[in-house]
Design a protein around this motif. Sequence first.
Motif, mmCIF file in Angstrom:
data_model
loop_
_atom_site.group_PDB
_atom_site.id
_atom_site.type_symbol
_atom_site.label_atom_id
_atom_site.label_comp_id
_atom_site.label_asym_id
_atom_site.label_seq_id
_atom_site.Cartn_x
_atom_site.Cartn_y
_atom_site.Cartn_z
ATOM 1 N N LYS A 307 0.989 -1.321 0.019
ATOM 2 C CA LYS A 307 0.204 0.025 -0.126
ATOM 3 C C LYS A 307 0.850 1.383 -0.013
ATOM 4 O O LYS A 307 0.322 2.221 0.419
ATOM 5 N N LEU A 308 2.050 1.443 -0.578
ATOM 6 C CA LEU A 308 2.884 2.447 -0.611
ATOM 7 C C LEU A 308 2.446 3.287 -2.001
ATOM 8 O O LEU A 308 2.459 2.652 -3.056
ATOM 9 N N LYS A 309 2.548 4.439 -1.723
ATOM 10 C CA LYS A 309 2.806 5.276 -3.137
ATOM 11 C C LYS A 309 4.143 5.150 -3.529
ATOM 12 O O LYS A 309 5.229 4.997 -2.912
ATOM 13 N N CYS A 310 4.199 5.233 -4.915
ATOM 14 C CA CYS A 310 5.653 4.545 -5.663
ATOM 15 C C CYS A 310 5.697 5.872 -6.855
ATOM 16 O O CYS A 310 4.794 6.196 -7.347
ATOM 17 N N VAL A 311 6.772 6.360 -6.826
ATOM 18 C CA VAL A 311 7.384 7.348 -7.872
ATOM 19 C C VAL A 311 8.492 6.535 -8.662
ATOM 20 O O VAL A 311 9.549 6.146 -8.015
ATOM 21 N N ILE A 312 8.209 6.247 -9.853
ATOM 22 C CA ILE A 312 9.134 5.441 -10.505
ATOM 23 C C ILE A 312 9.573 6.175 -12.022
ATOM 24 O O ILE A 312 8.618 7.069 -12.324
ATOM 25 N N SER A 313 10.658 5.605 -12.433
ATOM 26 C CA SER A 313 11.014 5.977 -13.811
ATOM 27 C C SER A 313 10.091 5.358 -14.820
ATOM 28 O O SER A 313 9.652 4.181 -14.943
ATOM 29 N N ASP A 314 10.095 5.961 -16.083
ATOM 30 C CA ASP A 314 9.331 5.464 -17.207
ATOM 31 C C ASP A 314 10.092 4.446 -18.065
ATOM 32 O O ASP A 314 9.685 3.725 -18.963
ATOM 33 N N LYS A 315 11.180 4.142 -17.416
ATOM 34 C CA LYS A 315 12.212 2.909 -18.051
ATOM 35 C C LYS A 315 11.580 1.360 -17.278
ATOM 36 O O LYS A 315 12.199 0.461 -17.860
ATOM 37 N N ILE A 316 10.746 1.626 -16.796
ATOM 38 C CA ILE A 316 10.270 0.270 -16.010
ATOM 39 C C ILE A 316 9.040 -0.377 -16.745
ATOM 40 O O ILE A 316 8.012 0.531 -16.963
ATOM 41 N N ASN A 317 8.987 -1.717 -17.092
ATOM 42 C CA ASN A 317 7.963 -2.000 -17.801
ATOM 43 C C ASN A 317 6.585 -1.800 -17.187
ATOM 44 O O ASN A 317 6.474 -2.137 -16.064
ATOM 45 N N THR A 318 5.631 -1.533 -18.051
ATOM 46 C CA THR A 318 4.252 -1.302 -17.348
ATOM 47 C C THR A 318 3.509 -2.517 -16.903
ATOM 48 O O THR A 318 2.736 -2.420 -15.985
ATOM 49 N N ALA A 319 4.152 -3.801 -17.023
ATOM 50 C CA ALA A 319 3.593 -5.005 -16.552
ATOM 51 C C ALA A 319 3.764 -4.906 -15.016
ATOM 52 O O ALA A 319 2.930 -5.750 -14.347
ATOM 53 N N ALA A 320 4.732 -4.257 -14.508
ATOM 54 C CA ALA A 320 4.993 -4.294 -12.897
ATOM 55 C C ALA A 320 4.050 -3.389 -12.161
ATOM 56 O O ALA A 320 3.916 -3.029 -11.082
ATOM 57 N N ILE A 321 3.164 -2.561 -13.034
ATOM 58 C CA ILE A 321 2.039 -1.533 -12.453
ATOM 59 C C ILE A 321 0.896 -2.285 -12.347
ATOM 60 O O ILE A 321 0.169 -2.578 -13.458
ATOM 61 N N ILE A 322 0.421 -2.522 -11.082
ATOM 62 C CA ILE A 322 -0.863 -3.136 -10.781
ATOM 63 C C ILE A 322 -1.762 -2.303 -9.957
ATOM 64 O O ILE A 322 -2.793 -3.105 -9.332
ATOM 65 N N SER A 323 -1.500 -1.238 -9.758
ATOM 66 C CA SER A 323 -2.540 -0.443 -8.978
ATOM 67 C C SER A 323 -2.528 0.856 -9.180
ATOM 68 O O SER A 323 -1.710 1.592 -10.224
ATOM 69 N N ASN A 324 -3.278 1.864 -8.648
ATOM 70 C CA ASN A 324 -3.356 3.500 -8.981
ATOM 71 C C ASN A 324 -2.329 4.078 -7.925
ATOM 72 O O ASN A 324 -2.449 5.284 -7.878
ATOM 73 N N LEU A 325 -1.472 3.493 -7.328
ATOM 74 C CA LEU A 325 -0.525 3.874 -6.356
ATOM 75 C C LEU A 325 0.747 4.439 -6.888
ATOM 76 O O LEU A 325 1.773 4.846 -6.271
ATOM 77 N N VAL A 326 1.018 4.092 -8.480
ATOM 78 C CA VAL A 326 2.035 4.423 -9.013
ATOM 79 C C VAL A 326 2.085 5.770 -9.841
ATOM 80 O O VAL A 326 1.148 6.036 -10.790
ATOM 81 N N SER A 327 3.138 6.676 -9.584
ATOM 82 C CA SER A 327 3.399 7.712 -10.464
ATOM 83 C C SER A 327 4.713 7.593 -11.383
ATOM 84 O O SER A 327 5.629 7.216 -10.794
ATOM 85 N N VAL A 328 4.582 7.905 -12.552
ATOM 86 C CA VAL A 328 5.598 7.369 -13.588
ATOM 87 C C VAL A 328 6.012 8.703 -13.906
ATOM 88 O O VAL A 328 5.395 9.563 -14.605
ATOM 89 N N LEU A 329 7.476 8.971 -14.006
ATOM 90 C CA LEU A 329 8.173 10.245 -14.638
ATOM 91 C C LEU A 329 9.107 9.859 -15.531
ATOM 92 O O LEU A 329 9.826 8.794 -15.421
ATOM 93 N N SER A 330 9.685 10.997 -16.336
ATOM 94 C CA SER A 330 10.811 10.531 -17.119
ATOM 95 C C SER A 330 12.147 10.798 -16.334
ATOM 96 O O SER A 330 12.003 11.881 -15.484
ATOM 97 N N LEU A 331 13.306 10.321 -16.593
ATOM 98 C CA LEU A 331 14.559 10.894 -16.096
ATOM 99 C C LEU A 331 15.086 11.899 -16.354
ATOM 100 O O LEU A 331 15.878 12.690 -15.793
ATOM 101 N N ASP A 332 14.200 12.423 -17.725
ATOM 102 C CA ASP A 332 14.859 13.743 -18.090
ATOM 103 C C ASP A 332 14.014 14.980 -17.711
ATOM 104 O O ASP A 332 14.061 16.051 -17.865
ATOM 105 N N ASP A 333 12.822 14.414 -16.738
ATOM 106 C CA ASP A 333 12.330 15.590 -15.902
ATOM 107 C C ASP A 333 13.161 16.159 -14.866
ATOM 108 O O ASP A 333 14.029 15.591 -14.597
ATOM 109 N N PRO A 334 12.951 17.640 -14.650
ATOM 110 C CA PRO A 334 13.502 18.401 -13.779
ATOM 111 C C PRO A 334 13.612 17.494 -12.476
ATOM 112 O O PRO A 334 12.446 17.109 -12.138
ATOM 113 N N ILE A 335 14.513 17.528 -11.517
ATOM 114 C CA ILE A 335 14.726 16.885 -10.475
ATOM 115 C C ILE A 335 13.487 17.392 -9.408
ATOM 116 O O ILE A 335 12.510 16.974 -8.732
#
Length: 344
Positions: A307-335
């Motif tokens: 039940k953790l909120k997750c912030v991940i890179s867009d390099k991770i395959n979407t098959a591992a996203i199984i909930s609405n707890l995940v936010s996906v960002l680009s590694l090129d996005d500003p820190i």
Amino acid sequence: MQKKIKVIEFIPSLGDGGAETLVKEYCRLLDQEIFDVEIIALNPVNTANSMQIQKMGIKISYLDKIINRFIRALIKPFKNIYISIKLRQVIKKVNPDVIHVHLEILKYISFNSKLLKDRNIRLFYTCHNLPELFFCGKRKKEGRSARKLIQINSLQLIALHDDMAKEINEMFNVKNTVIIRNGIDYNRFENVEESKNEIRAGLGFSSKDFIVGHVGRFSKQKNHVFIIDVFSKLVEKKDNAKLLLIGVGVEEENIRNRITQLGLSDRVVILHNRSDIPQLMKAMDVFLFPSLYEGFGNVLIEAQVSKLKCVISDKINTAAIISNLVSVLSLDDPIEKWVDCLIS
């Protein structure tokens, strides 16, 4: 009584990475009334996974146990042949029905191709990361070994998701790559008895801390430098921010030095060889996973089940996203965007 199926799980080491954890889970979950499982690894290590496997009573054989530096240096040019011969001896002794191979060690199996064929030993290989990393470039010998074993030993390739299976099929001109998605035991992560504050107190954190967590070996793939850079900006906005890193690896010293240089030592806790990952995840507020690439990202599923909120890179395959707890960002996005996402 039906004869048990003898299975060898062949892996470079029993570290605490994803592939090694999966092997541990096979040992734990395969029906011992049907399967007789033994592990063969190259080098002895003392990790959470190896200790748990030993407690199960699973036999572990090591092929490269030479401690003497002089002898090790002497045989270094012949290491591949040495390991292959040692593996041959173990195969003859155990006489398995199945060998399940993990990571970049197919070259040792290839050396023993004829033995496997003569004894009708079934051969499986699970690809745990991007296929190009295991079979191309510097590891093209692994690719040649895989092709030989496909042709002579009907090597069965196993992928972790659809995209990986497609890439493997195209790479080796086959059509039969099987998809077995890495699974986890939900109960371990859903039913942690200890309270969040109890776990935090045991780690030296307070109930008011905002804990960003990460589980992964210290390697360039896991992008720890980026994690530290994001965290250093986070503390400017959240004075109660703390960072919990769980893992071991070759990049740890470099990361520790960076933590010290940025004056973050009193805010960062690094833990090794932990078997209580469900408890540690319960102590976190948010899970940060900015990998440069992943084969699957099993730990992300563990975080979501926790039940953790997750912030991940867009390099991770979407098959591992199984909930609405995940936010996906680009590694090129500003820190700053990563920081704001962690806070929100």
